[in-house]
Design a protein around this motif. Structure first.
Motif, PDB file in Angstrom:
ATOM      1  N   PRO A   1       0.825  -1.215   0.000  1.00  0.00           N
ATOM      2  CA  PRO A   1       0.000   0.000   0.000  1.00  0.00           C
ATOM      3  C   PRO A   1       0.855   1.258   0.000  1.00  0.00           C
ATOM      4  N   VAL A   2       0.235   2.383  -0.313  1.00  0.00           N
ATOM      5  CA  VAL A   2       0.987   3.606  -0.567  1.00  0.00           C
ATOM      6  C   VAL A   2       1.723   4.128   0.662  1.00  0.00           C
ATOM      7  N   GLN A   3       1.189   3.895   1.850  1.00  0.00           N
ATOM      8  CA  GLN A   3       1.807   4.470   3.053  1.00  0.00           C
ATOM      9  C   GLN A   3       2.959   3.628   3.588  1.00  0.00           C
ATOM     10  N   ARG A   4       3.211   2.467   3.005  1.00  0.00           N
ATOM     11  CA  ARG A   4       4.191   1.534   3.545  1.00  0.00           C
ATOM     12  C   ARG A   4       5.576   1.754   2.936  1.00  0.00           C
ATOM     13  N   ALA A   5       6.583   1.678   3.770  1.00  0.00           N
ATOM     14  CA  ALA A   5       7.968   1.799   3.313  1.00  0.00           C
ATOM     15  C   ALA A   5       8.415   0.490   2.672  1.00  0.00           C
ATOM     16  N   THR A   6       9.163   0.586   1.577  1.00  0.00           N
ATOM     17  CA  THR A   6       9.630  -0.620   0.908  1.00  0.00           C
ATOM     18  C   THR A   6      10.631  -1.386   1.764  1.00  0.00           C
ATOM     19  N   GLY A   7      11.241  -0.711   2.736  1.00  0.00           N
ATOM     20  CA  GLY A   7      12.223  -1.377   3.579  1.00  0.00           C
ATOM     21  C   GLY A   7      11.648  -2.078   4.784  1.00  0.00           C
ATOM     22  N   ARG A   8      10.321  -2.195   4.887  1.00  0.00           N
ATOM     23  CA  ARG A   8       9.729  -2.856   6.055  1.00  0.00           C
ATOM     24  C   ARG A   8      10.251  -4.283   6.163  1.00  0.00           C
ATOM     25  N   VAL A   9      10.962  -4.565   7.251  1.00  0.00           N
ATOM     26  CA  VAL A   9      11.622  -5.858   7.418  1.00  0.00           C
ATOM     27  C   VAL A   9      10.604  -6.989   7.456  1.00  0.00           C
ATOM     28  N   LYS A  10       9.433  -6.712   7.974  1.00  0.00           N
ATOM     29  CA  LYS A  10       8.391  -7.733   8.077  1.00  0.00           C
ATOM     30  C   LYS A  10       8.010  -8.305   6.712  1.00  0.00           C
ATOM     31  N   ASP A  11       8.219  -7.539   5.654  1.00  0.00           N
ATOM     32  CA  ASP A  11       7.862  -8.000   4.311  1.00  0.00           C
ATOM     33  C   ASP A  11       8.909  -8.928   3.698  1.00  0.00           C
ATOM     34  N   GLY A  12      10.027  -9.119   4.389  1.00  0.00           N
ATOM     35  CA  GLY A  12      11.017 -10.084   3.929  1.00  0.00           C
ATOM     36  C   GLY A  12      12.136  -9.468   3.111  1.00  0.00           C
ATOM     37  N   PRO A  13      13.205 -10.230   2.885  1.00  0.00           N
ATOM     38  CA  PRO A  13      14.369  -9.735   2.132  1.00  0.00           C
ATOM     39  C   PRO A  13      14.122  -9.729   0.635  1.00  0.00           C
ATOM     40  N   ILE A  14      15.087  -9.173  -0.091  1.00  0.00           N
ATOM     41  CA  ILE A  14      15.050  -9.175  -1.553  1.00  0.00           C
ATOM     42  C   ILE A  14      15.657 -10.498  -2.006  1.00  0.00           C
ATOM     43  N   SER A  15      14.824 -11.451  -2.294  1.00  0.00           N
ATOM     44  CA  SER A  15      15.293 -12.824  -2.464  1.00  0.00           C
ATOM     45  C   SER A  15      16.210 -13.004  -3.669  1.00  0.00           C
ATOM     46  N   GLN A  16      16.043 -12.175  -4.716  1.00  0.00           N
ATOM     47  CA  GLN A  16      16.818 -12.405  -5.940  1.00  0.00           C
ATOM     48  C   GLN A  16      18.166 -11.694  -5.951  1.00  0.00           C
ATOM     49  N   LEU A  17      18.452 -10.857  -4.947  1.00  0.00           N
ATOM     50  CA  LEU A  17      19.596  -9.956  -5.019  1.00  0.00           C
ATOM     51  C   LEU A  17      20.729 -10.378  -4.092  1.00  0.00           C
ATOM     52  N   THR A  18      21.953 -10.340  -4.618  1.00  0.00           N
ATOM     53  CA  THR A  18      23.165 -10.516  -3.827  1.00  0.00           C
ATOM     54  C   THR A  18      23.964  -9.228  -3.897  1.00  0.00           C
ATOM     55  N   LEU A  19      24.236  -8.612  -2.746  1.00  0.00           N
ATOM     56  CA  LEU A  19      24.935  -7.333  -2.719  1.00  0.00           C
ATOM     57  C   LEU A  19      26.406  -7.504  -3.100  1.00  0.00           C
ATOM     58  N   PRO A  20      27.004  -6.506  -3.731  1.00  0.00           N
ATOM     59  CA  PRO A  20      28.433  -6.585  -4.076  1.00  0.00           C
ATOM     60  C   PRO A  20      29.299  -6.520  -2.828  1.00  0.00           C
ATOM     61  N   ASP A  21      30.495  -7.037  -2.917  1.00  0.00           N
ATOM     62  CA  ASP A  21      31.423  -7.015  -1.789  1.00  0.00           C
ATOM     63  C   ASP A  21      31.746  -5.566  -1.390  1.00  0.00           C
ATOM     64  N   GLY A  22      31.736  -5.324  -0.086  1.00  0.00           N
ATOM     65  CA  GLY A  22      32.071  -4.000   0.416  1.00  0.00           C
ATOM     66  C   GLY A  22      30.932  -3.001   0.394  1.00  0.00           C
ATOM     67  N   TRP A  23      29.746  -3.429  -0.014  1.00  0.00           N
ATOM     68  CA  TRP A  23      28.626  -2.498  -0.150  1.00  0.00           C
ATOM     69  C   TRP A  23      28.195  -1.881   1.183  1.00  0.00           C
ATOM     70  N   GLU A  24      28.270  -2.640   2.248  1.00  0.00           N
ATOM     71  CA  GLU A  24      27.797  -2.150   3.545  1.00  0.00           C
ATOM     72  C   GLU A  24      28.580  -0.928   4.027  1.00  0.00           C
ATOM     73  N   ALA A  25      29.796  -0.757   3.558  1.00  0.00           N
ATOM     74  CA  ALA A  25      30.600   0.380   3.988  1.00  0.00           C
ATOM     75  C   ALA A  25      30.174   1.674   3.309  1.00  0.00           C
ATOM     76  N   VAL A  26      29.613   1.594   2.112  1.00  0.00           N
ATOM     77  CA  VAL A  26      29.260   2.795   1.360  1.00  0.00           C
ATOM     78  C   VAL A  26      27.758   3.057   1.340  1.00  0.00           C
ATOM     79  N   GLN A  27      26.952   2.072   1.735  1.00  0.00           N
ATOM     80  CA  GLN A  27      25.502   2.210   1.656  1.00  0.00           C
ATOM     81  C   GLN A  27      24.958   3.394   2.447  1.00  0.00           C
ATOM     82  N   PRO A  28      25.381   3.628   3.701  1.00  0.00           N
ATOM     83  CA  PRO A  28      24.823   4.773   4.440  1.00  0.00           C
ATOM     84  C   PRO A  28      25.068   6.110   3.758  1.00  0.00           C
TER      85      PRO A  28
END
Length: 335
Positions: free
Chosen positions: A157-184
């Motif tokens: 629904p329109v009011q919901r954030a796409t990052g809501r953890v309850k909705d589960g992870p992005i099953s098809q995606l593997t993050l590149p190495d080192g991504w967590e350091a630059v993501q913020p």
């Protein structure tokens, strides 16, 4: 097994690619690999192609696939402003380019931040998240994850954030190495990204940011979607009162045209509050207006649903029955 043509040209029709083999010797069994970049049409061509469908359909957003830059982002914002002025609120979702060959992650992030400088687009989102994505055929390819983010948006629904953890992870995606350091850094600069949480498997969407300034009410996509839906619904409801009699302002108790207008607007917003898309709303038609010369001004306040964007846990340890046991005081009061 195919024989190389005499002219050295071989077309892969399924991929829209032509291979050229230069003169020389090719040893059987040797494997040659290359990475194909996606096509990059100009934003002028894209917007021209969108003229017909946007004239026929009133859509919530347009997702433009392929690498884009600040010129594309500003052009999309200009088109969104045009549609907004035509009472057809629509926002645009674009994708950042993939890293160039030999470009490390730090250089890639620096290039995106430089592209972002001086750009403000309240009706534009840019997904810079990329990684290995598994397609429907089971093949894993390096690509932008904007399509996955759009799919999540359409499923909630329109009011919901796409990052809501309850909705589960992005099953098809593997993050590149080192991504967590630059993501913020990318997220704080208005790009749509994904991240990991310690203790949870998979990647999750972060803040669904727009390119709006940090002080803008439209810096989050869920706010944009909620407001756009309310604008659409209230506009259609208000049109029912066009050229209607306003009624006698000296008899406010009468079932005048203004009361009918307000009731229709409230009914439209009631549907959103019932669906949980709004917490509440206030519709007010100020008195004393010069309706004959200036029309009717209606003030609508939308009360949105707050989103939990940060949780701070403070854990304290104590022994049962000690002076610091928080249960002791409750038990003594109860006694």
């Amino acid at each position: 097994i195919r024989t190389i043509p005499v002219d050295g040209l071989h077309e892969l029709a399924d991929y829209g690619v032509k291979l050229t083999f230069p003169e020389g010797e090719f040893v059987a069994g040797t494997t040659y690999t290359c990475r194909l970049l996606p096509p990059a049409p100009s934003i002028v061509d894209v917007l021209d192609a969108l003229e017909s469908p946007l004239a026929l359909y009133d859509v919530e957003f347009v997702h433009i696939v392929g690498p884009s830059d600040s010129v594309d982002w500003m052009a999309a914002q200009a088109k969104a402003d045009e549609l907004w002025n035509q009472q057809r609120p629509t926002y645009f979702k674009l994708e950042a380019r993939l890293p160039f060959d030999g470009e490390d992650l730090n250089a890639y992030v620096a290039a995106l931040l430089a592209e972002r400088q001086g750009v403000a687009g309240r009706f534009v989102t840019v997904c810079c998240q990329y990684g290995e994505i598994v397609d429907t055929a089971g093949a894993s390819r390096l690509r932008n994850a904007g399509g996955l983010q759009s799919g999540r948006v359409m499923a909630i629904p329109v009011q919901r954030a796409t990052g809501r953890v309850k909705d589960g992870p992005i099953s098809q995606l593997t993050l590149p190495d080192g991504w967590e350091a630059v993501q913020p850094t990318l997220e704080s600069n208005g790009f749509q990204t994904a991240k990991k949480y310690a203790g949870l498997e998979g990647a999750y969407w972060g803040d669904s940011r727009t390119l709006a300034e940090d002080t803008s009410d439209f810096r989050y996509e869920e706010v944009l979607r909620t407001v756009f839906k309310a604008v659409r619904l209230t506009r259609i409801a208000a049109l029912k009162s066009m050229y209607d009699e306003a009624g006698d302002p000296l008899r406010p108790d009468s079932e005048s045209g203004l009361a009918y207008l307000k009731a229709n607007l409230e009914n439209a917003l009631d549907a959103m509050t019932t669906a949980g898309e709004l917490a509440s709303y206030v519709v007010e038609i100020p008195s004393g207006q010069d309706i004959v010369n200036n029309g009717v001004a209606v003030e609508i306040t939308l009360v949105g649903i707050p989103i939990i964007r940060e949780i701070k846990l403070y854990n304290r340890y104590t022994y049962a029955g000690s002076n610091f046991d928080p249960r002791i005081e409750r038990y003594s009061v109860a006694a």
